[in-house]
Design a protein around this motif. Structure first.
Motif, PDB file in Angstrom:
ATOM      1  N   HIS A 219       0.820  -1.221   0.000  1.00  0.00           N
ATOM      2  CA  HIS A 219       0.000   0.000   0.000  1.00  0.00           C
ATOM      3  C   HIS A 219       0.851   1.268   0.000  1.00  0.00           C
ATOM      4  O   HIS A 219       0.524   2.247   0.653  1.00  0.00           O
ATOM      5  CB  HIS A 219      -0.974   0.005   1.180  1.00  0.00           C
ATOM      6  N   GLU A 220       1.950   1.232  -0.741  1.00  0.00           N
ATOM      7  CA  GLU A 220       2.817   2.405  -0.853  1.00  0.00           C
ATOM      8  C   GLU A 220       2.156   3.440  -1.753  1.00  0.00           C
ATOM      9  O   GLU A 220       1.524   3.113  -2.751  1.00  0.00           O
ATOM     10  CB  GLU A 220       4.181   2.022  -1.418  1.00  0.00           C
ATOM     11  N   ARG A 221       2.283   4.687  -1.394  1.00  0.00           N
ATOM     12  CA  ARG A 221       1.708   5.788  -2.165  1.00  0.00           C
ATOM     13  C   ARG A 221       2.707   6.932  -2.214  1.00  0.00           C
ATOM     14  O   ARG A 221       3.499   7.122  -1.306  1.00  0.00           O
ATOM     15  CB  ARG A 221       0.416   6.302  -1.527  1.00  0.00           C
ATOM     16  N   LEU A 222       2.638   7.704  -3.290  1.00  0.00           N
ATOM     17  CA  LEU A 222       3.454   8.895  -3.425  1.00  0.00           C
ATOM     18  C   LEU A 222       2.541  10.110  -3.348  1.00  0.00           C
ATOM     19  O   LEU A 222       1.493  10.147  -3.986  1.00  0.00           O
ATOM     20  CB  LEU A 222       4.204   8.899  -4.755  1.00  0.00           C
ATOM     21  N   GLN A 223       2.936  11.080  -2.577  1.00  0.00           N
ATOM     22  CA  GLN A 223       2.173  12.324  -2.490  1.00  0.00           C
ATOM     23  C   GLN A 223       2.960  13.407  -3.210  1.00  0.00           C
ATOM     24  O   GLN A 223       3.943  13.926  -2.683  1.00  0.00           O
ATOM     25  CB  GLN A 223       1.935  12.704  -1.033  1.00  0.00           C
ATOM     26  N   VAL A 224       2.538  13.710  -4.428  1.00  0.00           N
ATOM     27  CA  VAL A 224       3.221  14.703  -5.239  1.00  0.00           C
ATOM     28  C   VAL A 224       2.205  15.672  -5.822  1.00  0.00           C
ATOM     29  O   VAL A 224       1.027  15.366  -5.933  1.00  0.00           O
ATOM     30  CB  VAL A 224       4.031  14.055  -6.389  1.00  0.00           C
ATOM     31  N   SER A 225       2.688  16.841  -6.182  1.00  0.00           N
ATOM     32  CA  SER A 225       1.839  17.818  -6.851  1.00  0.00           C
ATOM     33  C   SER A 225       2.713  18.701  -7.723  1.00  0.00           C
ATOM     34  O   SER A 225       3.943  18.724  -7.586  1.00  0.00           O
ATOM     35  CB  SER A 225       1.086  18.660  -5.828  1.00  0.00           C
TER      36      SER A 225
ATOM     37  N   LEU B  41       4.549  15.912  -9.934  1.00  0.00           N
ATOM     38  CA  LEU B  41       3.625  15.010 -10.618  1.00  0.00           C
ATOM     39  C   LEU B  41       4.051  14.817 -12.072  1.00  0.00           C
ATOM     40  O   LEU B  41       4.014  13.706 -12.595  1.00  0.00           O
ATOM     41  CB  LEU B  41       2.195  15.547 -10.546  1.00  0.00           C
TER      42      LEU B  41
END
Length: 56
Positions: A18-24, A28
């Protein structure tokens, strides 16, 4: 090492861990470009490996 190792690692990381990347923003864009490069490279390596196997 097989050509599918990077893809397998990404799928396992997202699916099982359940790895996630938080980018914007620009992050992104970099992530999308890097993913596309990885996909194209994987296909190119798989084709090259298949071509080499045919020569044997």
């Amino acid at each position: 090492m097989t050509v599918l190792e990077p893809v397998t690692a990404a799928v396992l990381g997202i699916g099982l861990l359940h790895e996630r990347l938080q980018v914007s923003g620009s992050g992104l864009t970099v992530l999308i470009v890097a993913t596309l490069v990885m996909a194209v490279s994987t296909v190119a390596l798989a084709r090259e490996e298949a071509h080499l196997q045919e020569e044997l």
